[in-house]
Motif scaffolding. Sequence first.
Motif, mmCIF file in Angstrom:
data_model
loop_
_atom_site.group_PDB
_atom_site.id
_atom_site.type_symbol
_atom_site.label_atom_id
_atom_site.label_comp_id
_atom_site.label_asym_id
_atom_site.label_seq_id
_atom_site.Cartn_x
_atom_site.Cartn_y
_atom_site.Cartn_z
ATOM 1 N N ARG A 99 36.593 -1.263 6.318
ATOM 2 C CA ARG A 99 37.635 -1.069 7.329
ATOM 3 C C ARG A 99 37.168 -0.161 8.467
ATOM 4 N NH1 ARG A 99 42.971 0.797 5.258
ATOM 5 N NH2 ARG A 99 43.517 0.141 7.343
ATOM 6 N N ARG A 100 35.851 0.038 8.551
ATOM 7 C CA ARG A 100 35.303 0.973 9.535
ATOM 8 C C ARG A 100 35.818 0.711 10.944
ATOM 9 N NH1 ARG A 100 29.188 0.586 11.155
ATOM 10 N NH2 ARG A 100 30.119 -0.835 12.625
ATOM 11 N N ASP A 101 35.818 -0.540 11.378
ATOM 12 C CA ASP A 101 36.244 -0.846 12.745
ATOM 13 C C ASP A 101 37.710 -0.505 12.971
ATOM 14 O OD1 ASP A 101 33.680 -1.637 13.274
ATOM 15 O OD2 ASP A 101 34.095 -3.786 13.126
ATOM 16 N N ASP A 102 38.548 -0.666 11.946
ATOM 17 C CA ASP A 102 39.956 -0.269 12.066
ATOM 18 C C ASP A 102 40.076 1.235 12.289
ATOM 19 O OD1 ASP A 102 40.696 -2.918 11.568
ATOM 20 O OD2 ASP A 102 40.970 -2.559 9.421
ATOM 21 N N TYR A 103 39.294 1.996 11.521
ATOM 22 C CA TYR A 103 39.364 3.454 11.619
ATOM 23 C C TYR A 103 38.770 3.967 12.929
ATOM 24 C CZ TYR A 103 40.656 3.371 6.686
ATOM 25 O OH TYR A 103 41.295 3.142 5.485
ATOM 26 N N LEU A 114 36.753 8.066 8.443
ATOM 27 C CA LEU A 114 35.315 7.961 8.689
ATOM 28 C C LEU A 114 34.616 9.307 8.503
ATOM 29 C CD1 LEU A 114 35.327 5.522 11.714
ATOM 30 C CD2 LEU A 114 34.885 5.013 9.302
ATOM 31 N N ILE A 115 35.298 10.390 8.787
ATOM 32 C CA ILE A 115 34.725 11.716 8.543
ATOM 33 C C ILE A 115 34.655 11.956 7.036
ATOM 34 C CG2 ILE A 115 35.041 14.201 8.885
ATOM 35 C CD1 ILE A 115 34.140 12.630 11.395
ATOM 36 N N VAL A 116 35.698 11.558 6.324
ATOM 37 C CA VAL A 116 35.693 11.669 4.861
ATOM 38 C C VAL A 116 34.588 10.784 4.285
ATOM 39 C CG1 VAL A 116 37.074 11.375 2.777
ATOM 40 C CG2 VAL A 116 38.158 12.229 4.850
ATOM 41 N N LEU A 117 34.413 9.604 4.859
ATOM 42 C CA LEU A 117 33.331 8.709 4.441
ATOM 43 C C LEU A 117 31.977 9.393 4.637
ATOM 44 C CD1 LEU A 117 32.154 5.953 3.586
ATOM 45 C CD2 LEU A 117 32.366 5.246 5.994
ATOM 46 N N PHE A 118 31.768 10.020 5.778
ATOM 47 C CA PHE A 118 30.513 10.715 6.057
ATOM 48 C C PHE A 118 30.217 11.757 4.974
ATOM 49 C CE2 PHE A 118 28.458 14.511 7.784
ATOM 50 C CZ PHE A 118 27.244 13.985 8.188
ATOM 51 N N TYR A 119 31.195 12.589 4.662
ATOM 52 C CA TYR A 119 30.971 13.631 3.658
ATOM 53 C C TYR A 119 30.765 13.041 2.261
ATOM 54 C CZ TYR A 119 31.690 17.231 7.099
ATOM 55 O OH TYR A 119 31.541 18.035 8.188
#
Length: 173
Positions: A99-103, A114-119
């Motif tokens: 769902r990256r493009d949605d976020y 996406l920041i949570v994904l990064f961490y």
Amino acid sequence: IRWRGRQDPGNYFDEDSRRLVMANYRNLFFTLAEHYVYTAKEPQKAIRVLERMEEVIPHNVISMDPGMLYRMGIVHAEAGQKERSTAFLQELVSTVTPRRDDYLREPLSQFNPLIVLFYSQLELGQFTEADDLIKVLSGTYGTQHGIAQAIQQLTMQLNVRRAQAVADTAAKK
């Protein structure tokens, strides 16, 4: 509190009920678990609290947002349960990545998935993916005021974690 019906995937929960569960009940469980891990230094009690939360509000019935999945992963890691931590963080990665493009349409903040994904990628040692995500964030948000500093900070954190992983691997040999 009576926890009836929250464990049944056949039950319907409207958006207000889901938000109440997410924002209030689960945060109470997390607050107590984090107290046991960080303040009381009793990680096994923290795990029991999170197990009870999962028992009465299973996340396969009422899903957790990415921030809560991340908190589950971190508390389990702090309590020495690496496998459970990895499972929650991988679940986060597998649900947010498609769902990256949605976020990317949402404002960039510490709560953006996406920041949570990064961490989560940092915790899992997925440095190439984290680097790619920084490039996407920079390309999407880079012209906004103050974002360059945030991107620079993320890059620095990535480089530190990558260097730590290399040093840890060298020390094991």
